[in-house]
Design an enzyme around this catalytic site. Sequence first.
Site, PDB file in Angstrom:
ATOM      1  CG  ASP A 168      91.806  82.205  34.877  1.00 12.65           C
ATOM      2  OD1 ASP A 168      92.915  82.724  35.064  1.00 12.65           O
ATOM      3  OD2 ASP A 168      91.234  82.163  33.770  1.00 12.65           O
ATOM      4  CD  GLU A 181      94.097  86.084  36.579  1.00 15.41           C
ATOM      5  OE1 GLU A 181      95.034  86.380  35.820  1.00 15.41           O
ATOM      6  OE2 GLU A 181      93.053  85.554  36.185  1.00 15.41           O
TER       7      GLU A 181
END
Length: 739
Positions: free
Chosen positions: A415, A468
């Site tokens: 993330d 990401e």
Amino acid sequence: MNIERSELTAGLDPYAVEALIAGQHGDPFSILGPHDGSGARIVRTFFPGAEGVDLVETAGGRVLARMHLIHPAGLFAGSVPVGAAYALNIHWPEADQTIEDPYAFPLLLGELDLHLISQGTHYALGRTLGAVAMEVDGISGVRFSVWAPNARRVSVVGDFNSWDGRRNPMRLRREAGIWELFIPRIGPGDRYKFEIVDQNGNLLPQKADPVARASEAAPATASIVASSTPFQWSDDNWMRTAAERRSGEGAMSVYEVHLGSWVRIPEEGNRWLDWIELSQRLVPYVADLGFTHIELLPIMEHPFGGSWGYQPLGLFAPTGRYGTPEDLAYFVDRCHAHGIGVILDWVPAHFPTDVWGLARFDGTALYEHEDPREGFHKDWNTLIYNLGRNEVKGFLIASAMEWLEHFHIDALRVDAVASMLYRDYSRDAGEWIPNKYGGRENLESVEFFKHLNSIIHQRCPHAFTVAEESTAWPGVTRPVEEGGLGFDFKWNMGWMHDTLHYMQNEPIYRKYHHGMMTFGMVYAYSERFMLPISHDEVVHGKGSLLEKMPGDEWQKLANLRAYLSFMWAHPGKKLLFMGSEIGQKTEWNHDGSVVWDLLDDPQHAGIQRLVRDLNTIYRDNPALQFGDLHSEGFDWIVGDDAENSILAMLRKDGSDDGKVLAISNFTPVPRSSYRVGVPAAGCWREILNSDAAVYGGSNHGNIEVWSEPMPSHGHQQSLLLTIPPLATIFLKLQQEVPA
């Protein structure tokens, strides 16, 4: 055996005794435990509130000596013969307790362990630090250890010592800043924390274990001693063949799930499902729809449910919300039995500021940066890991290894990579510190990602990583040895934003935004991409995927069918957030559930059936897979018909018959007798039509079409087609004939 009281206290520094009693002494072994005396071993123990303590034989329990109270706060002393094995029989006001003396056990952490921890290269940290259930000299107990180099004193507290930080102070291994203590007769299931006195003598809030492998479910905050018994896996064949899947050459379609809001049980207080129930309901559901992977929003222990797991504090512990670590292992095992890989969202970018967590863990900025220009995220009110410290870098990499090695997780989706790569991420001028060359690149993060991915690929050949990352940082998925960051895939955020923006336009205006649907192919092979329609696109007022679509209800559903089919036809691996596969009308609510009642409506059941069929043709047609990673597997046939909002893509795998033509019409106007050039003469059969009645469409389309020797779009052969309104069709070359 009894000796004079004066000998029991001989050599004791009264100031050291007072420090121990006050919970300020950093070397409890210098006072407590056995010490050689003249012809006997002097044993000292500290049990505040105890009425008396006896030294007893380990075997049989015969009393060897009654200990003297040498300080009214609860410091006792007695003696046993040299070499005698002893235990402590403690007389509490309401009960007696017999335990071995924690201060009679030797150092347990090896020098190599300490060296590797200091170097940031101990990749089994979760099985070394924290709470490790074990036997020492035939005595079962738990070895506790924690990194707190700047603390004056660290104690283990838990139910087993009434959460009294004076009773079990730990020993400091100064060379590594590690405190350790073995406590006998406790084990898996026991709750604990660490009580820390900082270097200024301040007592900090009790801290959860940074590497706990089990934790209480929020809002409780204690760590739990995890079992050391290995899970009995049944996925040997899956693990042996996983390296083939890691290459990314085959189909990959991912169903993204927030476990707490996939299904709720209204009849039972609107509770969510546990791991066992998810194994029985989620896994067969995903398998039936044909997804190859389940991606779980972070399941690491996190204090605030509204963070969806993206502000975790227990990077080694599955959240207690859904059951035990063993239950999670069972869930993964069941996924693998159904041919489904498991991807976990993993957050090494930042952590919350809760006082019982990592923040100023030993009274200093230990895991985070001291300077808020490097150490504080304004967007999320979180702290940023200091990747310049070996121990912190090693802590994070060891967390990754815990999930991949011990839970057989197939991939980590990392993330907020962009926030880690840029020192000025979401910061104004003067709010960030340049790197040593004066630039904005975070060199420590770059090195961390390269190290992380190298170690994962070396130790876990079954596993892959996904970034990401929303910027144009070069080489995110390029191998480390070629100068890249080493990720296996990257979310294509640009494709997602462009195509959704296009779809939100009324069809009459789409011709002015045609390039948004084609631009993704300009850079499609600069990285190894995954096309994400994730949770972020259906929350915070953005509306559901269905509600982004313009028009009346029929048009919304048709637009959604056309868009999903275009996504499956477009190069790139696929990811879809739960609820989108049934055309959910409302945006995602983490406190609610997917609105499964919609499946009573044939239109919404049609969306679900379409997704199932898209996954089937994706899986069964190598032509729809090869071009995900290889440019020679894709051609535009029609990319410039903005006036009619029509796009035609040719997917191919290099074989003579491995060709699939996908055509999208993003207007509500049917196009009859629309000519499309094709690279091969023969029969082209329609293998999927998002306008089919079975999906809720108007049933315009084609069954099979034979090519004609009429040049079009740069090819000598062409097809005369009916292209349905607001639809995407797939045609596959069935029989090639000489032109």
